[in-house]
Design a protein around this motif. Structure first.
Motif, short mmCIF file in Angstrom:
data_model
loop_
_atom_site.label_atom_id
_atom_site.label_comp_id
_atom_site.label_asym_id
_atom_site.label_seq_id
_atom_site.Cartn_x
_atom_site.Cartn_y
_atom_site.Cartn_z
N GLU A 141 0.81 -1.22 0.00
CA GLU A 141 0.00 0.00 0.00
C GLU A 141 0.85 1.26 0.00
OE1 GLU A 141 -2.96 0.20 2.97
OE2 GLU A 141 -3.97 -1.65 2.37
N CYS A 142 2.03 1.19 0.56
CA CYS A 142 2.86 2.39 0.69
C CYS A 142 3.54 2.77 -0.62
CB CYS A 142 3.92 2.19 1.77
SG CYS A 142 5.04 0.81 1.46
N LEU A 143 3.49 1.90 -1.61
CA LEU A 143 4.20 2.16 -2.86
C LEU A 143 3.24 2.59 -3.97
CD1 LEU A 143 6.68 -0.86 -2.96
CD2 LEU A 143 7.17 1.50 -2.27
N PRO A 144 3.64 3.55 -4.81
CA PRO A 144 2.80 3.94 -5.95
C PRO A 144 2.78 2.84 -7.00
CG PRO A 144 4.92 5.04 -6.07
CD PRO A 144 4.90 4.32 -4.76
N VAL A 145 1.70 2.82 -7.77
CA VAL A 145 1.62 1.92 -8.92
C VAL A 145 1.48 2.77 -10.19
CG1 VAL A 145 0.59 0.04 -7.60
CG2 VAL A 145 -0.89 1.65 -8.81
N LEU A 146 1.85 2.18 -11.31
CA LEU A 146 1.63 2.80 -12.61
C LEU A 146 0.46 2.10 -13.29
CD1 LEU A 146 5.27 3.16 -14.03
CD2 LEU A 146 3.80 5.00 -13.18
N LEU A 147 -0.53 2.89 -13.71
CA LEU A 147 -1.63 2.40 -14.53
C LEU A 147 -1.35 2.84 -15.96
CD1 LEU A 147 -4.60 3.47 -12.27
CD2 LEU A 147 -4.17 1.13 -12.95
N ALA A 164 9.81 1.25 -13.93
CA ALA A 164 9.20 0.77 -12.69
C ALA A 164 10.20 -0.02 -11.86
CB ALA A 164 7.98 -0.10 -13.02
N ASP A 165 10.99 -0.85 -12.52
CA ASP A 165 12.02 -1.62 -11.84
C ASP A 165 13.07 -0.70 -11.22
OD1 ASP A 165 13.68 -4.24 -11.48
OD2 ASP A 165 15.01 -2.94 -12.64
N ALA A 166 13.51 0.29 -11.98
CA ALA A 166 14.59 1.16 -11.51
C ALA A 166 14.17 2.08 -10.39
CB ALA A 166 15.11 2.00 -12.69
N SER A 167 12.92 2.53 -10.42
CA SER A 167 12.48 3.56 -9.47
C SER A 167 11.74 3.00 -8.27
CB SER A 167 11.57 4.57 -10.20
OG SER A 167 10.42 3.92 -10.70
N GLY A 168 11.61 1.68 -8.19
CA GLY A 168 10.97 1.09 -7.03
C GLY A 168 9.46 1.21 -7.01
N GLY A 170 5.67 0.18 -7.07
CA GLY A 170 5.12 -1.03 -6.46
C GLY A 170 4.58 -2.04 -7.45
N GLY A 171 4.13 -1.57 -8.61
CA GLY A 171 3.59 -2.48 -9.61
C GLY A 171 3.10 -1.72 -10.83
N ALA A 200 0.18 -6.78 -13.79
CA ALA A 200 -1.11 -7.39 -14.08
C ALA A 200 -1.70 -6.77 -15.32
CB ALA A 200 -2.07 -7.21 -12.90
N VAL A 201 -2.52 -7.53 -16.03
CA VAL A 201 -3.28 -7.01 -17.16
C VAL A 201 -4.76 -7.02 -16.78
CG1 VAL A 201 -1.62 -7.70 -18.91
CG2 VAL A 201 -3.38 -9.31 -18.22
N ALA A 202 -5.48 -6.02 -17.30
CA ALA A 202 -6.89 -5.86 -16.93
C ALA A 202 -7.58 -4.99 -17.96
CB ALA A 202 -7.00 -5.23 -15.53
#
Length: 292
Positions: A141-147, A164-168, A170-171, A200-202
């Protein structure tokens, strides 16, 4: 008795088959995996490059077949910068054989039929892989995600995964993607991080529902965004939304915000030249590092 690899077995004998014809059915079937329909039907994809293959194997992805450029192997021409050096490469091949991977040494012409353009590293794997769904996504929950909604170009999606990998981050959630994470070009552009970043894909509606259920605040990158990106709070359970290269984000997000379903804020990156927006992967990088 199958032939043995001539260059790298160091006396330890790696069983394999040899294929010389580019018209061989197994070569033809592997080449079809560049097409999305073939990947959907089989659940298989291609992984180009030793680094990408090593990452996939380390994350438990099954490599069904491994195609090797026999000419490159005979010439003992592994690139000096490659992480899998000579004996380590042999050890890696033997470990794959032990897991059930079939090794096939191809003539240069046959290998070029399945390899990624002109970037021949002498190694292409057929892997059993498809991107996870949202119910499999586990993000702190503490980490941002990219949509990432509606992104069409595999290179952009791969670059976003690398960011996303480089900057940490969350997903990454790929909504209504025009290209799928199992695309060999995405895998290659991501340098294998497609296998390491929570992903994830959605559909867009599923992504929206996930954000609502998880209390995610949406920060959407838009050319006419209401706030400057560096004046925006990108922490506290945020989801950074990026739209397609051609059409931006879909109206569903703002409609949900207007009805009170989601917290939504649009941000912009100032453009002082003639272009009105940045490449979507560049925008993702700016916002991901700002969130950090």
């Amino acid at each position: 008795m199958p032939d043995r690899l001539p260059a790298y077995d160091r006396g330890r004998m790696i069983p394999h088959e040899e294929i010389r014809s580019a018209a061989n059915p197994r070569v033809r079937q592997a080449s079809l995996l560049r097409d999305a329909n073939a990947r959907r039907e089989t659940g298989l994809t291609l992984i180009d490059g030793r680094r990408e293959l090593a990452t996939a194997v380390a994350k438990g992805v099954a490599i069904v077949e491994l195609f090797l450029d026999a000419e490159m192997l005979r010439a003992s021409s592994l690139p000096a910068s490659d992480p899998l050096k000579e004996q380590a490469f042999v050890d890696w091949l033997q470990a794959l054989v032990a897991r059930g991977t079939q090794i096939l040494a191809l003539s240069r012409k046959a290998f070029e039929r399945i390899a990624f353009g002109s970037r021949n590293e002498g190694c292409v794997g057929v892997a059993r892989y498809s991107a996870p769904t949202l119910d499999q996504l586990n993000v702190a929950e503490c980490l941002p995600v990219l949509l990432v909604e509606g992104v069409e170009k595999p290179g952009n999606l791969g670059a976003i995964l690398r960011t996303a990998d480089a900057s940490g981050i969350g997903g990454v959630i790929v909504c209504d993607g025009r290209t799928d994470p199992a695309n060999p070009a995405v895998i290659r552009a991501s340098l294998g991080t497609v296998f390491t970043v929570p992903l994830a894909v959605a559909s867009t509606q599923q992504g929206l529902d996930w954000c609502r259920l998880n209390g995610r605040r949406i920060v959407a990158a838009m050319p006419a965004g209401e706030s400057l990106w560096y004046k925006t709070d990108l922490v506290d359970n945020v989801a950074i939304l990026l739209g397609s290269e051609a059409h931006g984000i879909s109206p569903l997000w703002q409609q949900a915000a207007a009805s009170g379903v989601l917290r939504f804020l649009s941000v912009r990156l100032p453009m002082v030249g003639r272009a009105d927006s940045l490449n979507v992967s560049a925008t993702a990088a700016v916002l991901a590092y700002e969130a950090w």
